[in-house]
Design a protein around this motif. Structure first.
Motif, PDB file in Angstrom:
ATOM      1  N   LEU A   1       0.856  -1.193   0.000  1.00 32.77           N
ATOM      2  CA  LEU A   1       0.000   0.000   0.000  1.00 32.77           C
ATOM      3  C   LEU A   1       0.888   1.238   0.000  1.00 32.77           C
ATOM      4  O   LEU A   1       2.013   1.208   0.507  1.00 32.77           O
ATOM      5  CB  LEU A   1      -0.902  -0.015   1.233  1.00 32.77           C
ATOM      6  CG  LEU A   1      -1.883   1.128   1.439  1.00 32.77           C
ATOM      7  CD1 LEU A   1      -3.210   0.603   2.041  1.00 32.77           C
ATOM      8  CD2 LEU A   1      -1.290   2.188   2.396  1.00 32.77           C
ATOM      9  N   ILE A   2       0.366   2.333  -0.559  1.00 35.16           N
ATOM     10  CA  ILE A   2       1.084   3.609  -0.597  1.00 35.16           C
ATOM     11  C   ILE A   2       0.296   4.653   0.188  1.00 35.16           C
ATOM     12  O   ILE A   2      -0.918   4.782   0.027  1.00 35.16           O
ATOM     13  CB  ILE A   2       1.286   4.111  -2.039  1.00 35.16           C
ATOM     14  CG1 ILE A   2       2.119   3.108  -2.853  1.00 35.16           C
ATOM     15  CG2 ILE A   2       1.954   5.483  -2.046  1.00 35.16           C
ATOM     16  CD1 ILE A   2       2.210   3.451  -4.329  1.00 35.16           C
ATOM     17  N   ILE A   3       1.002   5.399   1.052  1.00 35.69           N
ATOM     18  CA  ILE A   3       0.436   6.586   1.697  1.00 35.69           C
ATOM     19  C   ILE A   3       1.204   7.777   1.154  1.00 35.69           C
ATOM     20  O   ILE A   3       2.428   7.849   1.289  1.00 35.69           O
ATOM     21  CB  ILE A   3       0.582   6.528   3.233  1.00 35.69           C
ATOM     22  CG1 ILE A   3      -0.184   5.335   3.801  1.00 35.69           C
ATOM     23  CG2 ILE A   3       0.083   7.827   3.867  1.00 35.69           C
ATOM     24  CD1 ILE A   3       0.064   5.124   5.286  1.00 35.69           C
ATOM     25  N   SER A   4       0.492   8.702   0.504  1.00 37.89           N
ATOM     26  CA  SER A   4       1.185   9.807  -0.157  1.00 37.89           C
ATOM     27  C   SER A   4       0.602  11.165   0.217  1.00 37.89           C
ATOM     28  O   SER A   4      -0.613  11.346   0.297  1.00 37.89           O
ATOM     29  CB  SER A   4       1.111   9.641  -1.684  1.00 37.89           C
ATOM     30  OG  SER A   4       1.717  10.741  -2.339  1.00 37.89           O
ATOM     31  N   ASP A   5       1.499  12.118   0.409  1.00 40.05           N
ATOM     32  CA  ASP A   5       1.119  13.517   0.553  1.00 40.05           C
ATOM     33  C   ASP A   5       0.699  14.045  -0.821  1.00 40.05           C
ATOM     34  O   ASP A   5       0.920  13.385  -1.849  1.00 40.05           O
ATOM     35  CB  ASP A   5       2.331  14.302   1.085  1.00 40.05           C
ATOM     36  CG  ASP A   5       2.006  15.731   1.461  1.00 40.05           C
ATOM     37  OD1 ASP A   5       0.807  16.058   1.601  1.00 40.05           O
ATOM     38  OD2 ASP A   5       2.949  16.523   1.613  1.00 40.05           O
TER      39      ASP A   5
ATOM     40  N   GLY B   1       1.653  14.424  -5.246  1.00 38.51           N
ATOM     41  CA  GLY B   1       0.954  13.161  -5.021  1.00 38.51           C
ATOM     42  C   GLY B   1      -0.106  12.855  -6.046  1.00 38.51           C
ATOM     43  O   GLY B   1      -0.296  11.694  -6.441  1.00 38.51           O
ATOM     44  N   MET B   2      -0.833  13.870  -6.502  1.00 41.09           N
ATOM     45  CA  MET B   2      -1.863  13.664  -7.504  1.00 41.09           C
ATOM     46  C   MET B   2      -1.261  13.116  -8.798  1.00 41.09           C
ATOM     47  O   MET B   2      -1.783  12.186  -9.409  1.00 41.09           O
ATOM     48  CB  MET B   2      -2.602  14.972  -7.794  1.00 41.09           C
ATOM     49  CG  MET B   2      -3.376  15.534  -6.617  1.00 41.09           C
ATOM     50  SD  MET B   2      -4.920  14.655  -6.345  1.00 41.09           S
ATOM     51  CE  MET B   2      -5.678  15.739  -5.121  1.00 41.09           C
TER      52      MET B   2
ATOM     53  N   LEU C   1      -3.124  -1.624  -6.680  1.00 40.18           N
ATOM     54  CA  LEU C   1      -2.310  -1.289  -5.508  1.00 40.18           C
ATOM     55  C   LEU C   1      -3.002  -0.175  -4.723  1.00 40.18           C
ATOM     56  O   LEU C   1      -3.216   0.921  -5.249  1.00 40.18           O
ATOM     57  CB  LEU C   1      -0.916  -0.832  -5.935  1.00 40.18           C
ATOM     58  CG  LEU C   1       0.053  -0.457  -4.808  1.00 40.18           C
ATOM     59  CD1 LEU C   1       0.370  -1.675  -3.942  1.00 40.18           C
ATOM     60  CD2 LEU C   1       1.333   0.147  -5.378  1.00 40.18           C
ATOM     61  N   PRO C   2      -3.377  -0.412  -3.465  1.00 39.17           N
ATOM     62  CA  PRO C   2      -4.092   0.621  -2.696  1.00 39.17           C
ATOM     63  C   PRO C   2      -3.244   1.868  -2.467  1.00 39.17           C
ATOM     64  O   PRO C   2      -2.059   1.773  -2.146  1.00 39.17           O
ATOM     65  CB  PRO C   2      -4.413  -0.072  -1.369  1.00 39.17           C
ATOM     66  CG  PRO C   2      -4.278  -1.535  -1.645  1.00 39.17           C
ATOM     67  CD  PRO C   2      -3.222  -1.660  -2.698  1.00 39.17           C
TER      68      PRO C   2
ATOM     69  N   ARG D   1     -12.462  14.627  -3.575  1.00 42.73           N
ATOM     70  CA  ARG D   1     -13.111  14.180  -4.815  1.00 42.73           C
ATOM     71  C   ARG D   1     -12.097  14.085  -5.952  1.00 42.73           C
ATOM     72  O   ARG D   1     -12.104  13.124  -6.730  1.00 42.73           O
ATOM     73  CB  ARG D   1     -14.227  15.159  -5.181  1.00 42.73           C
ATOM     74  CG  ARG D   1     -15.011  14.773  -6.437  1.00 42.73           C
ATOM     75  CD  ARG D   1     -16.013  15.838  -6.797  1.00 42.73           C
ATOM     76  NE  ARG D   1     -15.369  17.051  -7.272  1.00 42.73           N
ATOM     77  CZ  ARG D   1     -14.945  17.216  -8.527  1.00 42.73           C
ATOM     78  NH1 ARG D   1     -15.064  16.234  -9.409  1.00 42.73           N
ATOM     79  NH2 ARG D   1     -14.374  18.352  -8.889  1.00 42.73           N
ATOM     80  N   LYS D   2     -11.219  15.070  -6.043  1.00 46.30           N
ATOM     81  CA  LYS D   2     -10.221  15.068  -7.110  1.00 46.30           C
ATOM     82  C   LYS D   2      -9.200  13.949  -6.938  1.00 46.30           C
ATOM     83  O   LYS D   2      -8.756  13.332  -7.907  1.00 46.30           O
ATOM     84  CB  LYS D   2      -9.531  16.425  -7.150  1.00 46.30           C
ATOM     85  CG  LYS D   2     -10.472  17.521  -7.595  1.00 46.30           C
ATOM     86  CD  LYS D   2      -9.955  18.883  -7.189  1.00 46.30           C
ATOM     87  CE  LYS D   2     -11.039  19.915  -7.467  1.00 46.30           C
ATOM     88  NZ  LYS D   2     -10.698  21.218  -6.894  1.00 46.30           N
ATOM     89  N   ALA D   3      -8.824  13.675  -5.672  1.00 51.20           N
ATOM     90  CA  ALA D   3      -7.891  12.583  -5.404  1.00 51.20           C
ATOM     91  C   ALA D   3      -8.489  11.249  -5.839  1.00 51.20           C
ATOM     92  O   ALA D   3      -7.806  10.401  -6.435  1.00 51.20           O
ATOM     93  CB  ALA D   3      -7.528  12.546  -3.922  1.00 51.20           C
ATOM     94  N   LEU D   4      -9.760  11.054  -5.547  1.00 47.66           N
ATOM     95  CA  LEU D   4     -10.425   9.812  -5.952  1.00 47.66           C
ATOM     96  C   LEU D   4     -10.528   9.723  -7.472  1.00 47.66           C
ATOM     97  O   LEU D   4     -10.406   8.638  -8.050  1.00 47.66           O
ATOM     98  CB  LEU D   4     -11.814   9.728  -5.315  1.00 47.66           C
ATOM     99  CG  LEU D   4     -11.852   9.698  -3.777  1.00 47.66           C
ATOM    100  CD1 LEU D   4     -13.292   9.650  -3.283  1.00 47.66           C
ATOM    101  CD2 LEU D   4     -11.053   8.514  -3.227  1.00 47.66           C
ATOM    102  N   LEU D   5     -10.722  10.861  -8.136  1.00 47.83           N
ATOM    103  CA  LEU D   5     -10.833  10.865  -9.595  1.00 47.83           C
ATOM    104  C   LEU D   5      -9.521  10.465 -10.270  1.00 47.83           C
ATOM    105  O   LEU D   5      -9.536   9.798 -11.302  1.00 47.83           O
ATOM    106  CB  LEU D   5     -11.277  12.244 -10.089  1.00 47.83           C
ATOM    107  CG  LEU D   5     -12.765  12.580  -9.942  1.00 47.83           C
ATOM    108  CD1 LEU D   5     -13.035  14.018 -10.360  1.00 47.83           C
ATOM    109  CD2 LEU D   5     -13.610  11.620 -10.782  1.00 47.83           C
ATOM    110  N   VAL D   6      -8.373  10.876  -9.698  1.00 44.94           N
ATOM    111  CA  VAL D   6      -7.101  10.501 -10.322  1.00 44.94           C
ATOM    112  C   VAL D   6      -6.687   9.078  -9.975  1.00 44.94           C
ATOM    113  O   VAL D   6      -5.731   8.559 -10.547  1.00 44.94           O
ATOM    114  CB  VAL D   6      -5.963  11.479  -9.960  1.00 44.94           C
ATOM    115  CG1 VAL D   6      -6.262  12.870 -10.468  1.00 44.94           C
ATOM    116  CG2 VAL D   6      -5.673  11.481  -8.467  1.00 44.94           C
ATOM    117  N   GLY D   7      -7.416   8.442  -9.026  1.00 51.58           N
ATOM    118  CA  GLY D   7      -7.139   7.034  -8.767  1.00 51.58           C
ATOM    119  C   GLY D   7      -6.828   6.650  -7.346  1.00 51.58           C
ATOM    120  O   GLY D   7      -6.569   5.476  -7.067  1.00 51.58           O
ATOM    121  N   ALA D   8      -6.842   7.609  -6.409  1.00 55.97           N
ATOM    122  CA  ALA D   8      -6.616   7.249  -5.011  1.00 55.97           C
ATOM    123  C   ALA D   8      -7.794   6.428  -4.495  1.00 55.97           C
ATOM    124  O   ALA D   8      -8.931   6.610  -4.925  1.00 55.97           O
ATOM    125  CB  ALA D   8      -6.446   8.504  -4.161  1.00 55.97           C
ATOM    126  N   ASP D   9      -7.514   5.517  -3.572  1.00 55.29           N
ATOM    127  CA  ASP D   9      -8.572   4.692  -2.984  1.00 55.29           C
ATOM    128  C   ASP D   9      -9.276   5.407  -1.837  1.00 55.29           C
ATOM    129  O   ASP D   9     -10.466   5.202  -1.611  1.00 55.29           O
ATOM    130  CB  ASP D   9      -7.983   3.370  -2.472  1.00 55.29           C
ATOM    131  CG  ASP D   9      -7.512   2.486  -3.613  1.00 55.29           C
ATOM    132  OD1 ASP D   9      -8.355   1.809  -4.211  1.00 55.29           O
ATOM    133  OD2 ASP D   9      -6.302   2.512  -3.904  1.00 55.29           O
TER     134      ASP D   9
END
Length: 327
Positions: free
Chosen positions: A254-258, A266-267, A282-283, A297-305
């Motif tokens: 898993l990845i945790i990103s700023d 990060g985006m 990959l989460p 919302r934008k983070a989820l749109l680019v692919g963040a879980d």
């Protein structure tokens, strides 16, 4: 001067690896009476407005760098003398100074500066990480440097500054061993020990807190200073996985990103990873001080879980558990 986040929101949404910063000045008073101007920057997304110095009220037992508190639109906001915190001697006359009012980590604050110059729109690719010498200092508060033609602009670690001023509200106060919401059985700790989390943040202060929290829970943790370093690291893992007939999950679970990071934010990191099939499942969790509902919302749109807003580090382990092991 009031800033508007609309352009920044567009940049974040498109994942173009760009940002807007507000440049401000601190004017060091030299012994011979002259002054030397230092230039600093803060992400527009953290700034609510820029005002003249307001009347403040002293706050008992406050940090020495806190000038006082003031009322702005029904909010009580602390005013920090950033030059005092940085130990930069500046003129005491407040008539020409300005106050940058900020909102991040779900908190309003403000910073006294000698002047505000302008707003720049730049690529994160032109924002450099500080030298290893600076990075290794415990007291370091510079997370990035921007080279302009005639000067350098330093980006400060405002999360670290805020934590020093408000220790009770800092992520440092969180102790996972005392958190009854987190499963800490011997079996669960062992299960976590088989998994590796990649923590990506340009702040050494934040990276250490993430590492401490996850390692205490049992996870293995590796870290990267920015999105570019994380991307290069993952490409190496990808090559190893390919040569050994494995998958990326054998190296990173898993990845945790700023979001805000030099070279690659990060985006943009998430967007590039999701374009490659090996990283589709990959989460990825975005952990940021500017994670508003709109930016979520934008983070989820680019692919963040999922997303976590700093300073809510206490929710990280539960979320990591869920995405690695399932509900």
């Amino acid at each position: 001067m009031t800033t508007h986040a609309s352009k920044q929101e567009i940049l974040l949404e498109s994942g173009t690896n760009e940002l807007e910063i507000i440049e401000f000045q601190l004017r060091r008073q030299l012994p011979d009476g002259s002054e030397k101007i230092s230039y600093f920057g803060i992400n527009v997304a953290k700034v609510r407005e820029i005002i003249k110095v307001p009347e403040t009220t002293d706050y008992p037992n406050a940090h020495p760098s806190v000038v006082g508190i003031f009322n702005l639109r029904e909010r009580l906001i602390p005013l920090l003398d950033i030059a005092h915190w940085l130990k930069i001697p500046v003129a005491s006359d407040l008539s020409e100074k300005r106050v940058i009012v900020t909102e991040f980590n779900k908190q309003f604050s403000s910073f006294l500066v000698d002047g505000v110059t302008r707003i720049y729109r730049i690529s994160w690719g032109n924002v450099e990480s500080p030298s290893q010498f600076l990075e290794s200092r415990d007291t370091d508060c510079v997370v990035a440097v921007i080279r302009m033609e005639e000067r350098l602009i330093m980006i400060l670690d405002f999360e670290k500054i805020f934590a020093d001023i408000n220790p009770a509200q800092s992520m440092e106060s969180y102790d996972i061993s005392l958190d009854q919401k987190v499963l800490q059985s011997e079996q669960m700790v062992q299960r976590r020990g088989d998994k590796t989390v990649l923590a990506v943040d340009d702040s050494a202060f934040i990276r250490k807190l993430i590492e401490k929290t996850l390692i205490t829970a049992g996870y293995r943790v590796i870290s990267a200073n920015d999105g570019a370093e994380a991307y290069d690291m993952l490409m190496e893992f990808e090559q190893i996985a390919h040569s050994e007939g494995g998958n990326i999950g054998d190296h990173v679970s898993l990845i945790i990103s700023d979001v805000e990071m030099p070279r690659m934010d990060g985006m943009h990191l998430v967007k590039r990873l999701r374009e490659r099939e090996i990283y589709v499942k990959l989460p990825v969790i975005m952990f940021s001080s500017i994670m508003s509902e709109e930016n979520r919302r934008k983070a989820l749109l680019v692919g963040a879980d999922d997303t976590v807003t700093k300073p809510e580090i206490g929710t990280l382990v539960e979320m990591v558990d869920r995405y690695i092991f399932g509900p």
